[in-house]
Design an enzyme around this catalytic site. Structure first.
Site, PDB file in Angstrom:
ATOM      1  N   TYR A 158       0.858  -1.188   0.000  1.00  0.00           N
ATOM      2  CA  TYR A 158       0.000   0.000   0.000  1.00  0.00           C
ATOM      3  C   TYR A 158       0.890   1.231   0.000  1.00  0.00           C
ATOM      4  CZ  TYR A 158      -3.153   3.634   1.639  1.00  0.00           C
ATOM      5  OH  TYR A 158      -3.880   4.802   1.737  1.00  0.00           O
ATOM      6  N   GLU A 170      -3.414   7.564  -4.079  1.00  0.00           N
ATOM      7  CA  GLU A 170      -3.353   6.274  -3.392  1.00  0.00           C
ATOM      8  C   GLU A 170      -3.150   5.145  -4.401  1.00  0.00           C
ATOM      9  OE1 GLU A 170      -7.008   4.387  -1.664  1.00  0.00           O
ATOM     10  OE2 GLU A 170      -5.939   4.676   0.224  1.00  0.00           O
TER      11      GLU A 170
END
Ligand code: ADP
Ligand code: MG
Length: 399
Positions: free
Chosen positions: A117, A205
């Site tokens: 992530y 993101e």
């Protein structure tokens, strides 16, 4: 403002973030052709909506069909697209009503070794852009933060010095990356930082950012949000706006220059000044109900603007009452009273309305409210207003 995955990937790619090749499509035939032109033997067909969790989501009436489908041939891509387009996808971010999928992204599939992530966001507490990374990619970062917070790493970027190379290298090492992956990771963080600052983003993101089986990094998912106050500087970004993905009430309010945010409560609030709007929302919560919106009608509003605000407010689903709380400074209370009265008449208001006015021309305003012949409830201060609207809403609900 948010954009779609395929748009975010194109932007990030132009800054140097590696992404798989892909083509956005609007029909099953286009999906088939896209797969053919991408070539290879693994494709991913992805629903383009402004919400995450698509892979774990499902289509209304078809629990087996998710918003991210792996297929092996162009014919299968066509069949998947047929099942995914113009239907409603529900994910944990869409709410139970879901979103209609109008576009798909057909992407080359890749063999995944690890899912990481990575995001850049504005950390308001730290007052800087922060890089967030985790070895636990591919799943909801909120869950990771709640269950295994030790797996989330953050680095602050100094607003004056910018991103330093050693910061991203250190992060790479802490993610367990080795050899050439460390340099690749640093390049990706740097590219994202450039994109973030150049485009006035509020969020970038990549979840997941993957290590592929042949040991390179690739962003398999991308999300970007932009600071609305910086959008005037980026015409090309404005063009990426998708009205289908935006709240119609928020769009209508924006046309009149009103700050409006839809919320899921029952009491519509018309307030001037962001501070007073926040305080009004808080006090409604304190009385045990919740606001249907945040609305700041601004300081020097015209009657037309107040009327528009009122119409937007009344169209909120699940509305059970309205609280008008205005402090007249530049804004005069008699203008507010006049606009509220005519808007109530126009719309045939059928929920209780509490009005509290203070400041410039308050006597004139209150006199108009008292004599208008409508069933409006007058409050003397903020606490009184909140109690009165909550009582009125509950009485009506019980009846
Ligand atoms: P969402 O976050 O909305 O569920 P993602 O784009 O993250 O959507 O896709 C969900 C999962 O699907 C990813 O975590 C990844 O495992 C897989 N996936 C997505 N794109 C690809 C791709 N191009 N190749 C292989 N797997 C993919
Ligand atoms: Mg994702």
């Amino acid at each position: 403002m948010n954009i779609h995955e395929y748009q975010a990937k194109e932007l990030l790619k132009s800054f140097g973030v590696p992404v798989p090749p892909g083509i956005a499509v609007r029909s099953p035939d286009e999906a088939r052709d896209a797969a053919k032109s991408l070539g290879g033997d693994l494709f991913v067909v992805k629903a383009q909506i402004h919400a995450g969790g698509r892979g774990a989501g499902h289509y209304v009436g078809d629990p087996a069909c998710s918003g991210v489908r792996l297929v092996k041939t162009a014919a299968e891509a066509r069949a998947a697209a047929f099942e995914m387009l113009d239907r409603t996808l529900v994910t944990r971010q869409t709410g139970s009503q879901g979103r209609v999928v109008r576009r798909l992204y057909v992407e080359a599939g890749c063999a995944i070794d690890r899912e990481l992530y990575l995001s850049l966001l504005i950390d308001r507490t730290e007052r800087c852009i922060t890089v967030v990374a985790s070895e636990a990619g591919g799943m909801s970062i909120e869950d990771v933060a709640a269950k295994t917070p030790e797996k989330i790493m953050k680095i602050r970027i100094s607003p004056s010095l910018g991103l330093a190379d050693h910061q991203s290298r250190e992060l790479a090492t802490r993610l367990g990356l080795h050899g050439p992956l460390i340099g690749q990771f640093a390049t990706i963080v740097h590219a994202a930082w450039e994109a973030f600052t150049t485009l006035d983003a509020s969020l970038i993101e990549m979840n997941p950012l993957v290590v592929t089986k042949d040991n390179t990094l690739l962003a398999l998912d991308a999300k970007m949000g932009f600071d609305d106050n910086g959008l005037f500087r980026h015409r090309a970004i404005q063009e990426l706006r998708d009205p289908n993905e935006e709240d119609p009430r928020e769009q209508e309010a924006a046309r009149f220059g009103l700050s409006y945010v839809s919320l899921d409560g029952t009491i519509g609030c018309m307030v001037n000044g962001a501070g007073l709007a926040m305080a009004t929302m808080d006090i409604i919560h304190q009385e045990g109900e919740s606001p249907a919106n945040f609305l700041d009608v601004g300081g020097g509003s015209s009657r037309e603007k107040v009327g528009a605000a009122f119409r937007v407010l009344l169209s909120a689903p699940g509305l059970e009452g309205v609280l008008v709380n205005i402090f007249g400074g530049i804004m005069r209370c008699d203008i507010i009273a006049d606009a509220v009265i005519s808007a109530c008449r126009e719309t045939g208001l059928n929920v209780p309305l509490v009005i509290r006015l203070a400041g410039t021309n308050v006597e004139e305003g209150m006199a108009m409210i008292r004599s208008c012949g409508l069933d409006l409830i007058i409050a003397t201060d903020l606490g009184d207003a909140a109690r009165k609207i909550v009582t009125a809403v509950r009485t009506r609900r019980a009846a």
